[in-house]
Design a protein around this motif. Structure first.
Motif: not given
Lengths: 385, 487
Positions: B10-17, B34-39, B41-42, B172-174
């Motif tokens: 669920v997390f990944f689908v939302i983030v990817l979208g 990038n900001l969204m990815l950082l949030a 990842s945290y 977050f992926p790695q």
């Protein structure tokens, strides 16, 4: 041109979806064949495990579905155990265990249902002296068992019959039928079924978070209750007439056992829910919704109260008749903690009332104790009551 | 949040979208992405235990500041340039290794101290929880400061630069189990505009699918057999130990490479390339090749930031062997605060030294062989190397055993002690053979992304992915944590 291209792409994706579905179904069939020896073609579901014949609905002799295997008499098979003959071997105390799905065993590993564990415990105490028949059948009710004992179980001349009741069955919208008409036809010829359907359902149960499942099931249950008349239609406590019906049916079953010449042991019924609702986990909440869905009308309070009342009835009848009581409700707490370690608690229930291997072990230990106590009064096992 | 959980799906689908939605915002798209990815990842990391986010933040801030200060020293030059640079790189290394040492190794060294000096009591021990992934992200972030110290890259600057750097540390992926990325490879990708490509997205999905099959179908299904054989107090026969080690070899490979595949797949779906971590390690014919194929991002990190700075192989044989030993010992210790990992590292160090010592002799006795015989000889070398690695896995897996018990396991395996139970071969055939077949196909095709191999018709690919899906969805064992999370 553009419309044609869209149609072509659409058809391609529909075709691929069909290939996907067909391959999954094929994989499921090959999987069943390799793992369980299931036929590649033909019906394959739990329905294979029951049959309606001249004895009424009962476990189908010789049936097999996944881990569940029945012997030629319709009793649950124990892996590696001696086959059961109708004629009782000399010097053996025969113990028939009657009950619904909790007794038949749903979630336990093969050979770990509580009757099988009773057999192991009794063998350890007195090798070769006891033979346990798991005559459990999912969905069976007292009236059906009464007929089953009269027509079938009595032929095996059990010395002891253990009854593990399912009180919640008396809170179903339609109470257990009293007039059991035997089926007349041959075993059902079941139609072909989609193997993926069951696997997908099980996958969803395993994969979706418990909170989500509980929310979804609760929503469906509420819609159902709403359609039937809302909160007024719900039972918040067990109706007196249902409790009385439970008492009457249990008495009739005990009469049938008495007529067969066997000694009865009655058991109280256990469930997973701690008394204090503040201790309920997400899994408890989910299983309560699932339990309620099985019967529709009772609220959680009614189900829990029915358990308490039914267990009281069981004790009262046992006292009146001088029968032994296996207090399974007291012997199987919701969870157990391995002593001397920091490991997490061991669950005793896999759902609302069905045991895990560990829970079945506790139930078996309690029943074994009562069986041994009753059997010491049987001077000669061949001399039945 | 495991990669093989519903929560992550669920997390990944939302983030990817959201990620590709923000791409359409031309002016600030990259910044918002990038900001969204950082949030995200945290959030991903905090899902386990939000308190440990503070450790990531400490590493991020210290390394960001250290990078800027070193660049200032480089830009300003002067006689104390090196001293200033060294001061800041030391601050970075001490902070990161200090966090790692405290959270991961404190109790290990305290326990060893107690054992060595006969101290008793629990006064030296602390109740410390190991933060997930700390070994991975501390190594990753150190690569940034060390590369700036070596003047191989320039630091990022400003608030935007800081946020990009924070994303590099916490991507977050790695984040929790690698691959251990280099700043020089990941940071430029984070700072550059990404473009959606259907091919890249397909590659990402392929890697995720294949990673899930490896993790859920192969590794998790083999785990119960391995656990039973190597349980404390178990009394396995020689054949059971051999079968158990073979199974563990596939379990750990599929567990870790499966994770790496999913990590790379997730990143690829977002248009970011993460480095390959495994290249069919069990086809190696010598230990050097094995370490070029196994956990590549760690072995290259150790090579670049430890082995070479120690002098590598340029200072004579004795020092080369010393450097190899130190590198492999620390590589072993990196895996966990237990002596069996240290021993495993020492074993591989010894194997590498032996190979290095024997290599000139082996090259001299090379006999020209005809085609088929050469292939057969190659296969023999592969099998031999596989078993050399397996012996190492025995030390690695026997965490619950004392040195004496491990020795007994080795003795039993080599003397084939006890009866042979062929039923143990069944899980190997069921779970490892399909893996080997796909591996072979990948080797033959010369690429991991088999769906890109042409000319395979669409329906055939659909059949293959349907089988993949069935295997991980319906034949997977109950979700378990990834082995490498504990490192």
């Amino acid at each position: 041109m553009r419309a044609r291209a869209i149609i072509r792409v659409g058809l391609k994706w529909i075709g691929l979806a069909v290939v996907f579905a067909v391959v999954l179904e094929l994989c499921a069939r090959i999987d069943d064949a390799v793992r369980w020896g299931a036929p590649l073609v033909g019906h394959y579901s739990q329905r294979l495990l029951t049959v309606e014949d001249e004895l009424g609905i009962r476990s189908r002799p010789g049936a097999r579905f996944e881990k569940w295997e029945l012997d030629e008499h319709g009793f649950r098979k124990v892996p590696g155990a001696e086959p059961i003959t109708m004629e009782k071997p000399e010097g053996v105390v025969r113990v028939a265990v009657l009950g619904a799905s909790e007794t038949f065993g749903l979630f336990e590993s093969p050979g770990m249902d509580y009757p099988a564990q009773m057999q192991a415990m009794l063998d350890e105490a007195a090798p070769g002296r006891y033979q346990v028949l798991n005559a459990g059948c999912a969905g069976m009710t007292f009236p059906r068992f009464t007929r089953y004992v009269r027509v079938w179980i009595s032929r095996f001349e059990p010395d002891i019959v253990v009854i593990y009741p399912t009180p919640a069955a008396y809170l179903a919208e339609q109470p257990p039928a009293e007039d059991i008409e035997p089926g007349t036809g041959p075993p059902e010829d079941l139609p072909e079924n989609l193997r993926m359907a069951r696997k997908a359902r099980l996958l969803m149960r395993r994969f979706l978070p418990e909170g989500w499942q509980a929310w979804w099931r609760e929503w469906r249950l509420e819609s159902y209750v709403e359609r039937r008349g809302g909160d007024d239609w719900l039972w918040h406590e067990p109706p007196t007439e249902r409790v009385e019906l439970f008492r009457r049916h249990l008495e009739e079953l005990l009469d049938a056992i008495d007529e067969s010449g066997a000694n009865a042991i009655v058991a109280t019924h256990a469930h997973r829910f701690p008394e204090d609702r503040a201790e309920w986990t997400a899994a408890d909440k989910l299983h309560m919704v699932r339990w309620r869905q099985s019967y529709g009308r009772p609220a959680a309070s009614a189900l829990l109260e029915m358990e308490r009342v039914a267990n009281r009835v069981v004790r009262e009848i046992a006292a009146e008749r001088g029968l032994a009581v296996a207090d399974v409700a007291g012997a199987v707490p919701p969870t157990g903690r391995p002593t001397g370690s920091n490991r997490p608690p061991v669950p005793h229930f896999a759902d609302f009332t069905h045991f895990t291997d560990a829970g079945a072990r506790l139930a078996a230990a309690e029943m074994t104790e009562q069986v041994r106590s009753v059997s010491t009064n049987l001077s000669d096992p061949q001399q039945r009551r | 949040m495991w990669f093989n959980s519903f929560d992550f799906a669920v997390f990944f689908v939302i983030v990817l979208g959201l990620y590709w939605l923000f791409q359409r915002w031309r002016r600030h798209g990259l910044r918002v992405q990038n900001l969204m990815l950082l949030a995200a990842s945290y959030f991903f990391y905090g899902y386990w235990d939000w308190r440990f986010l503070s450790l990531i933040l400490i590493s991020t801030v210290v390394d960001y500041v250290a990078g800027l200060r070193m660049q200032a020293a480089i830009d300003e030059g002067g006689p104390d340039k090196d001293r200033r640079k060294r001061r800041w790189v030391t601050a970075s290394i001490v902070t990161n290794l200090g966090l790692l040492g405290f959270f991961k190794y404190f109790n290990f060294f305290a326990g060893s101290f107690e054992a060595a000096f006969g101290a008793t009591g629990e006064w030296l021990r602390l109740d410390i929880v190991l933060p997930v992934g700390i070994s991975f992200y501390t190594f990753q972030t150190m690569s940034y400061t060390i590369d700036i110290y070596r003047e191989r890259m320039k630091p990022v600057r400003g608030l935007g630069g800081f946020l990009d750097f924070a994303l590099f540390v916490a991507f977050f992926p790695q984040l929790v189990a690698g691959p251990i990325e280099r700043a020089s490879s990941l940071l430029p990708q984070i700072r550059a505009q990404r473009r959606f490509s259907l091919d890249q997205f397909g590659d990402g999905l392929h890697l995720i699918f294949w990673g899930l099959v490896k993790k859920v179908f192969v590794a998790d299904n083999l785990a119960p057999y391995v656990d039973e054989i190597f349980a404390a107090g178990a009394n396995p026969t020689g054949f059971a130990i051999i079968a158990g080690v073979w199974m563990f070899a596939f379990q750990i490979y599929c567990d870790f490479s499966g994770y790496s595949n999913i990590a790379r797949g997730c990143a690829k779906c977002m248009g970011i390339d993460i480095r390959v971590n495994f290249k069919h390690p069990y086809i190696s014919t010598n230990p050097r090749e094995f370490w070029q194929r196994w956990h590549i991002t760690l072995s290259t990190w150790l090579r670049d930031y430890l082995y070479i700075p120690l002098g590598g192989n340029r200072q004579g044989k004795a020092k080369t062997y010393r450097n190899l030993s130190i590198t492999m010992l620390l590589g072993g210790l990196w895996h966990g605060a237990q002596w069996n990992f240290v021993f495993w590292g020492a074993y591989h160090g010894a194997v590498l030294m032996l190979h290095r010592a024997l290599r000139p002799v082996l090259e001299r006795v090379r006999v020209p062989l005809p085609g088929a015989a050469r292939k057969a000889w190659h296969l023999v070398k592969m099998l031999f190397m596989f078993h050399v690695v397996c012996l190492g896995w025995l030390f690695f897996r026997a965490q619950d055993h004392s040195a004496g018990e491990i020795w007994e396991l080795v003795r039993r395996a080599f003397t084939l002690h006890g009866a042979v139970d062929w039923s143990l071969a069944r899980p190997l055939v069921i779970y490892a053979v399909p893996l080997l077949l796909v591996d072979l196909a990948q080797i033959a095709a010369g690429r991991e992304e088999l769906h890109r191999v042409r000319p395979v018709p669409a329906w055939a690919k659909c059949v293959a992915y349907s089988i993949f899906f069935y295997l991980f969805a319906f034949q997977g064992a109950t979700a378990e944590s990834f082995i490498y999370f504990q490192f």
